[in-house]
Design a protein around this motif. Sequence first.
Motif, PDB file in Angstrom:
ATOM      1  N   LYS A 143       0.863  -1.181   0.000  1.00  0.00           N
ATOM      2  CA  LYS A 143       0.000   0.000   0.000  1.00  0.00           C
ATOM      3  C   LYS A 143       0.896   1.226   0.000  1.00  0.00           C
ATOM      4  CE  LYS A 143      -3.623   2.324   2.588  1.00  0.00           C
ATOM      5  NZ  LYS A 143      -4.395   2.330   3.840  1.00  0.00           N
ATOM      6  N   LEU A 144       0.693   2.101  -0.944  1.00  0.00           N
ATOM      7  CA  LEU A 144       1.474   3.326  -1.133  1.00  0.00           C
ATOM      8  C   LEU A 144       2.981   3.057  -1.186  1.00  0.00           C
ATOM      9  CD1 LEU A 144      -0.498   5.792   1.160  1.00  0.00           C
ATOM     10  CD2 LEU A 144      -0.596   5.604  -1.341  1.00  0.00           C
ATOM     11  N   PRO A 145       3.407   2.189  -2.124  1.00  0.00           N
ATOM     12  CA  PRO A 145       4.845   1.904  -2.221  1.00  0.00           C
ATOM     13  C   PRO A 145       5.620   3.067  -2.830  1.00  0.00           C
ATOM     14  CG  PRO A 145       3.677   0.789  -3.973  1.00  0.00           C
ATOM     15  CD  PRO A 145       2.633   1.422  -3.096  1.00  0.00           C
ATOM     16  N   ARG A 146       6.851   3.245  -2.328  1.00  0.00           N
ATOM     17  CA  ARG A 146       7.781   4.237  -2.858  1.00  0.00           C
ATOM     18  C   ARG A 146       9.120   3.537  -3.043  1.00  0.00           C
ATOM     19  NH1 ARG A 146       5.341   6.565   1.435  1.00  0.00           N
ATOM     20  NH2 ARG A 146       7.234   6.755   2.684  1.00  0.00           N
ATOM     21  N   LEU A 147       9.538   3.427  -4.277  1.00  0.00           N
ATOM     22  CA  LEU A 147      10.780   2.750  -4.620  1.00  0.00           C
ATOM     23  C   LEU A 147      11.814   3.797  -5.012  1.00  0.00           C
ATOM     24  CD1 LEU A 147      12.290   0.058  -5.284  1.00  0.00           C
ATOM     25  CD2 LEU A 147      11.358   0.280  -7.603  1.00  0.00           C
ATOM     26  N   THR A 148      13.009   3.715  -4.438  1.00  0.00           N
ATOM     27  CA  THR A 148      14.109   4.604  -4.790  1.00  0.00           C
ATOM     28  C   THR A 148      15.214   3.755  -5.391  1.00  0.00           C
ATOM     29  OG1 THR A 148      13.545   6.067  -2.949  1.00  0.00           O
ATOM     30  CG2 THR A 148      15.724   6.339  -3.926  1.00  0.00           C
ATOM     31  N   LEU A 149      15.655   4.133  -6.604  1.00  0.00           N
ATOM     32  CA  LEU A 149      16.742   3.440  -7.290  1.00  0.00           C
ATOM     33  C   LEU A 149      17.934   4.394  -7.324  1.00  0.00           C
ATOM     34  CD1 LEU A 149      14.583   2.069 -10.236  1.00  0.00           C
ATOM     35  CD2 LEU A 149      15.349   0.802  -8.225  1.00  0.00           C
ATOM     36  N   TYR A 150      18.966   4.061  -6.574  1.00  0.00           N
ATOM     37  CA  TYR A 150      20.122   4.942  -6.452  1.00  0.00           C
ATOM     38  C   TYR A 150      21.053   4.760  -7.639  1.00  0.00           C
ATOM     39  CZ  TYR A 150      18.491   5.686  -1.727  1.00  0.00           C
ATOM     40  OH  TYR A 150      17.723   6.028  -0.648  1.00  0.00           O
ATOM     41  N   ASP A 151      21.664   5.889  -8.039  1.00  0.00           N
ATOM     42  CA  ASP A 151      22.633   5.914  -9.127  1.00  0.00           C
ATOM     43  C   ASP A 151      23.950   6.387  -8.526  1.00  0.00           C
ATOM     44  OD1 ASP A 151      23.867   5.963 -11.575  1.00  0.00           O
ATOM     45  OD2 ASP A 151      22.381   7.238 -12.541  1.00  0.00           O
ATOM     46  N   LEU A 152      25.028   5.909  -9.056  1.00  0.00           N
ATOM     47  CA  LEU A 152      26.334   6.159  -8.458  1.00  0.00           C
ATOM     48  C   LEU A 152      26.635   7.651  -8.271  1.00  0.00           C
ATOM     49  CD1 LEU A 152      28.856   4.791  -7.391  1.00  0.00           C
ATOM     50  CD2 LEU A 152      29.781   4.845  -9.706  1.00  0.00           C
ATOM     51  N   ASP A 153      26.589   8.440  -9.347  1.00  0.00           N
ATOM     52  CA  ASP A 153      26.984   9.845  -9.266  1.00  0.00           C
ATOM     53  C   ASP A 153      25.857  10.802  -9.619  1.00  0.00           C
ATOM     54  OD1 ASP A 153      29.616   9.135  -8.620  1.00  0.00           O
ATOM     55  OD2 ASP A 153      30.090   8.788 -10.729  1.00  0.00           O
ATOM     56  N   ARG A 154      24.662  10.321  -9.673  1.00  0.00           N
ATOM     57  CA  ARG A 154      23.528  11.147 -10.073  1.00  0.00           C
ATOM     58  C   ARG A 154      22.433  11.056  -9.023  1.00  0.00           C
ATOM     59  NH1 ARG A 154      23.566  11.909 -15.894  1.00  0.00           N
ATOM     60  NH2 ARG A 154      25.450  10.979 -16.721  1.00  0.00           N
ATOM     61  N   PRO A 155      21.479  11.986  -9.078  1.00  0.00           N
ATOM     62  CA  PRO A 155      20.356  11.896  -8.134  1.00  0.00           C
ATOM     63  C   PRO A 155      19.582  10.585  -8.360  1.00  0.00           C
ATOM     64  CG  PRO A 155      20.383  14.029  -9.225  1.00  0.00           C
ATOM     65  CD  PRO A 155      21.397  13.173  -9.918  1.00  0.00           C
ATOM     66  N   PRO A 156      18.997  10.029  -7.304  1.00  0.00           N
ATOM     67  CA  PRO A 156      18.266   8.771  -7.454  1.00  0.00           C
ATOM     68  C   PRO A 156      16.941   8.963  -8.189  1.00  0.00           C
ATOM     69  CG  PRO A 156      18.003   9.617  -5.238  1.00  0.00           C
ATOM     70  CD  PRO A 156      18.987  10.516  -5.929  1.00  0.00           C
ATOM     71  N   TRP A 157      16.446   7.873  -8.741  1.00  0.00           N
ATOM     72  CA  TRP A 157      15.109   7.834  -9.325  1.00  0.00           C
ATOM     73  C   TRP A 157      14.145   7.458  -8.205  1.00  0.00           C
ATOM     74  CZ3 TRP A 157      14.007   9.247 -14.243  1.00  0.00           C
ATOM     75  CH2 TRP A 157      15.065   9.326 -15.152  1.00  0.00           C
ATOM     76  N   ARG A 158      13.025   8.173  -8.130  1.00  0.00           N
ATOM     77  CA  ARG A 158      11.991   7.874  -7.129  1.00  0.00           C
ATOM     78  C   ARG A 158      10.717   7.498  -7.872  1.00  0.00           C
ATOM     79  NH1 ARG A 158      15.261  11.507  -4.675  1.00  0.00           N
ATOM     80  NH2 ARG A 158      15.800  11.052  -2.529  1.00  0.00           N
ATOM     81  N   VAL A 159      10.161   6.329  -7.520  1.00  0.00           N
ATOM     82  CA  VAL A 159       8.969   5.806  -8.185  1.00  0.00           C
ATOM     83  C   VAL A 159       7.907   5.575  -7.115  1.00  0.00           C
ATOM     84  CG1 VAL A 159       8.074   4.022  -9.704  1.00  0.00           C
ATOM     85  CG2 VAL A 159      10.500   4.643  -9.838  1.00  0.00           C
ATOM     86  N   ASN A 160       6.737   6.231  -7.266  1.00  0.00           N
ATOM     87  CA  ASN A 160       5.640   6.124  -6.297  1.00  0.00           C
ATOM     88  C   ASN A 160       4.376   5.647  -6.993  1.00  0.00           C
ATOM     89  OD1 ASN A 160       7.366   7.412  -4.447  1.00  0.00           O
ATOM     90  ND2 ASN A 160       6.619   9.421  -5.044  1.00  0.00           N
ATOM     91  N   SER A 161       3.551   4.885  -6.269  1.00  0.00           N
ATOM     92  CA  SER A 161       2.253   4.485  -6.822  1.00  0.00           C
ATOM     93  C   SER A 161       1.244   4.297  -5.697  1.00  0.00           C
ATOM     94  CB  SER A 161       2.380   3.194  -7.636  1.00  0.00           C
ATOM     95  OG  SER A 161       2.571   2.087  -6.794  1.00  0.00           O
ATOM     96  N   GLU A 162       0.007   3.997  -6.094  1.00  0.00           N
ATOM     97  CA  GLU A 162      -1.070   3.808  -5.126  1.00  0.00           C
ATOM     98  C   GLU A 162      -0.956   2.449  -4.431  1.00  0.00           C
ATOM     99  OE1 GLU A 162      -4.635   4.391  -7.403  1.00  0.00           O
ATOM    100  OE2 GLU A 162      -4.024   6.403  -8.008  1.00  0.00           O
ATOM    101  N   THR A 163      -0.744   1.396  -5.233  1.00  0.00           N
ATOM    102  CA  THR A 163      -0.595   0.045  -4.687  1.00  0.00           C
ATOM    103  C   THR A 163       0.481  -0.680  -5.475  1.00  0.00           C
ATOM    104  OG1 THR A 163      -2.258  -0.936  -6.146  1.00  0.00           O
ATOM    105  CG2 THR A 163      -3.038  -0.110  -4.013  1.00  0.00           C
ATOM    106  N   GLY A 164       0.898  -1.813  -4.936  1.00  0.00           N
ATOM    107  CA  GLY A 164       1.900  -2.602  -5.627  1.00  0.00           C
ATOM    108  C   GLY A 164       1.751  -4.075  -5.314  1.00  0.00           C
ATOM    109  N   TRP A 165       2.371  -4.898  -6.151  1.00  0.00           N
ATOM    110  CA  TRP A 165       2.401  -6.351  -5.968  1.00  0.00           C
ATOM    111  C   TRP A 165       3.800  -6.821  -6.315  1.00  0.00           C
ATOM    112  CZ3 TRP A 165       3.606 -10.330  -9.301  1.00  0.00           C
ATOM    113  CH2 TRP A 165       3.304 -11.617  -8.861  1.00  0.00           C
ATOM    114  N   LEU A 166       4.427  -7.564  -5.405  1.00  0.00           N
ATOM    115  CA  LEU A 166       5.782  -8.069  -5.598  1.00  0.00           C
ATOM    116  C   LEU A 166       5.724  -9.585  -5.692  1.00  0.00           C
ATOM    117  CD1 LEU A 166       8.847  -7.440  -5.684  1.00  0.00           C
ATOM    118  CD2 LEU A 166       8.839  -7.664  -3.186  1.00  0.00           C
ATOM    119  N   SER A 167       6.316 -10.140  -6.750  1.00  0.00           N
ATOM    120  CA  SER A 167       6.333 -11.591  -6.929  1.00  0.00           C
ATOM    121  C   SER A 167       7.169 -12.240  -5.828  1.00  0.00           C
ATOM    122  CB  SER A 167       6.888 -11.958  -8.305  1.00  0.00           C
ATOM    123  OG  SER A 167       8.240 -11.565  -8.419  1.00  0.00           O
TER     124      SER A 167
END
Length: 189
Positions: free
Chosen positions: A80-104
């Motif tokens: 519920k309300l997942p927020r995923l952050t994908l870090y990059d070595l020398d750059r600002p991270p990517w932030r991904v937000n959604s209402e719901t999520g499902w993880l295998s």
Amino acid sequence: MIEQRNLVIGALLLLLVAGTLWLARQSAQEAPPHRVREHRVDYYLEGVDSTLMELSGRPGKRLVAERMTHFMDDDSTELKLPRLTLYDLDRPPWRVNSETGWLSGDGEVLLLQGAVKIDRSAAPGVRPMHIRTRDLRVQPRDNYVETDADVHARSNQDRIDAKGMQIWLQQPIRIKLLANVRGRYEVNP
């Protein structure tokens, strides 16, 4: 003689029907009941904040959710309300937000459902990026995301709209827009 023959045929048919009914009842009684695996919760967590570290000791990925519900039958997890952050070595991270999520269960696929926002802040030599879409499929180990939905992307004054997209969020970053691409680019004098 014809009457006797009809009587014999009728008796045989009656025996055949009775035998069929008896066999059907026997097989129904002998067969074990079909058990459907129940999609049952075995645990849940609230206020989840999990960071996966790289071998170098730097953060690699971070998953935050208001609530995480785990199911024992298929080892899947609902968020519920997942927020995923994908870090990059020398750059600002990517932030991904959604209402719901499902993880295998194997962690290979994360489906972010409903409205999805993908953002990256500006930095020296890096333009900001803001993407709005729906129903995103994420392969966390590959830093790869895709959707078939409408996509609205903005970076400074530039805008791009498309139907469907694929993004590889690791260096070199690649974005593939799939259909009906329209853009507006501002040229600064």
